[in-house]
Scaffold this active site. Structure first.
Site, short mmCIF file in Angstrom:
data_model
loop_
_atom_site.label_atom_id
_atom_site.label_comp_id
_atom_site.label_asym_id
_atom_site.label_seq_id
_atom_site.Cartn_x
_atom_site.Cartn_y
_atom_site.Cartn_z
N ASP A 198 -9.70 104.69 12.94
CA ASP A 198 -9.51 104.65 11.49
C ASP A 198 -9.40 103.20 11.04
O ASP A 198 -8.97 102.33 11.81
CB ASP A 198 -8.25 105.40 11.08
CG ASP A 198 -8.35 106.89 11.34
OD1 ASP A 198 -9.37 107.33 11.91
OD2 ASP A 198 -7.41 107.63 10.98
N HIS A 274 -11.14 104.78 20.29
CA HIS A 274 -11.93 105.61 21.18
C HIS A 274 -13.26 104.92 21.48
O HIS A 274 -13.60 103.90 20.88
CB HIS A 274 -12.18 106.99 20.56
CG HIS A 274 -10.93 107.74 20.22
ND1 HIS A 274 -10.53 108.89 20.87
CD2 HIS A 274 -9.97 107.50 19.29
CE1 HIS A 274 -9.40 109.33 20.36
NE2 HIS A 274 -9.03 108.50 19.40
N SER A 385 -4.24 96.48 13.79
CA SER A 385 -4.96 95.30 14.25
C SER A 385 -6.42 95.41 13.84
O SER A 385 -6.74 95.98 12.81
CB SER A 385 -4.82 95.15 15.77
OG SER A 385 -5.27 93.88 16.17
#
Length: 416
Positions: A198, A274, A385
């Site tokens: 995200d 991911h 981050s």
């Protein structure tokens, strides 16, 4: 009467350049310490016609001369002492209203730049302290108020979490690393590259002149970001050659181009990342460094911000050639975890500036590396981050993005 003679010891100086100043000081006779009615202000005497006027000679600016002498001593100090002496004035220079310390610039003092001042903040120490605080187990009665305040501040959607009960998370670290429900992020199977997490799209496009844009108009060197190439057999790209450019060393197939995509993870976003495609990870490079904030405002302010911060570069190859995923650390995000790499330790107390650590996943028993499937769990941050993708693809590769848009894990980044 006090007589002050300003003379020079050098006898070769002409006499007409000398100035004699006579100051008459009359102390008050009263015990109050103030000036009585009969007292007179200091009287200044000097040369006659052709010299300075009485008003000009009276304005000798003794405070400015003393300040010049004090500030001139800074140049004789060591660098740590110089920073210690200049920081307080610089902080006050930027914090006080109405330019209160601006007259100091008239006597030769210059404040430390905002960028240099921010870089001097011990962000690594603060991040380690924040990490220790995150591990502290919260009392059962305090968990809901603390987590509710965080949810309200950063707009966290707890309906997507695998466990919605706030009392389940013992500390802040578990809450930051919460898992999602399986159906919350469906993985797009139609496109070749998906979003690994995200976040917000800061920039994307084709790499030109070996420069990558961290935000629009602010670039950093591709070689500084990924590090120099070494003549190691397990690297998925050829070693550096004096004649070829750095981009040509990464592009392994004729007719392909090099692309990049920068995704910023806000504190309220899902913090795990991911695999963005089907690829094989063959090499890891860890750059210890600073832990400055990577929010878009700071990225516009500090040039080559991503090259200064601590980061973990995973390189390998996919069906079209070179592929890399870089997890960039930030303030309070010193902990970068890669699930299949147990030897990785980030935010160490001591490190050498400009150094990096290489690790190869190609061994005698495993000559290919670590295979990753699209959408498979790869790693996690603590808080928020940035993730930077740099990969090789044919010229007809198209991004399905807009700069500044919000994106979620599993949504399409681009395809052929």
């Amino acid at each position: 009467m006090v007589r002050c003679c300003l003379t020079r010891p050098n006898p070769t100086v002409p006499r007409h350049n000398l100035r004699k100043v006579r100051v008459h000081v009359q102390r008050p006779r009263g015990g109050s310490g103030g000036r009585g009615l009969g007292d007179q202000p200091p009287r200044l005497e000097g040369p006659g016609p052709g010299g300075l006027s009485r008003r000009a000679r009276f304005r000798l600016h003794f405070p400015q001369l003393a300040l010049r002498r004090r500030l001139g001593q800074l140049s004789c100090m060591s660098r740590p002492a110089l920073k210690l002496r200049s920081w307080p004035l610089t902080v006050l220079y930027y914090l006080l209203p109405f330019g209160a310390l601006r007259p100091l610039s008239r006597v030769g003092w210059r404040p430390v730049s905002r960028v240099a001042l921010y870089k001097s903040v011990p962000t690594r120490l603060l991040s380690r302290a924040w990490g220790r605080l995150n591990q502290v187990e919260l009392p059962h009665w305090l968990r809901r108020p603390v987590y509710s305040l965080y949810i309200w501040t950063f707009g966290v959607n707890m309906k997507e979490a695998a466990v919605e009960d706030l009392h389940h998370y013992r500390n802040l670290s578990e809450f930051f690393r919460r898992k999602l429900k399986p159906q919350a992020r469906p993985v797009c199977g139609l496109h070749s590259v998906i979003s690994p997490s995200d976040g917000k799209i800061l920039n994307f496009g084709q790499v030109k002149n070996c420069e990558v844009e961290q935000v629009k108009g602010v670039t950093y060197s591709l070689e500084s970001f990924l590090g120099p190439r070494t003549s190691t057999e397990d690297l998925p790209f050829p070693p550096a050659t004096p004649s070829g450019s750095f981009r040509n060393q990464l592009v392994t197939r004729e007719g392909n181009e090099l692309y990049h995509c920068v995704i910023y993870l806000a504190p309220g976003d899902y913090h795990c990342f991911h695999s963005p495609t089907d690829w094989t990870v063959s090499h890891r490079r860890h750059f210890p460094g600073s832990l400055m904030s990577v929010n878009p405002g700071m990225a516009r302010w500090i040039k080559e911000l991503f090259c200064h911060n601590e980061r973990v570069v995973l390189t390998g190859d996919w069906k079209h050639g070179f592929f890399s995923l870089t997890a960039v650390g930030a303030t309070n995000v010193g902990s970068i975890r890669i699930y299949f790499d147990r030897d990785l330790h980030t935010n160490s107390p001591r490190y050498s500036k400009g150094s990096y650590n290489d690790f190869s996943f190609v061994t005698h028993t495993n000559k290919e590396g670590i295979p990753m499937r699209k959408g498979e769990h790869l790693g996690e941050f603590n808080l928020g981050s940035t993730i930077v993708l740099i990969f090789e693809a044919p010229k007809d590769f198209n991004f399905k993005l807009k700069a500044g848009q919000k994106i979620r894990f599993g949504e399409a980044l681009g395809s052929l």
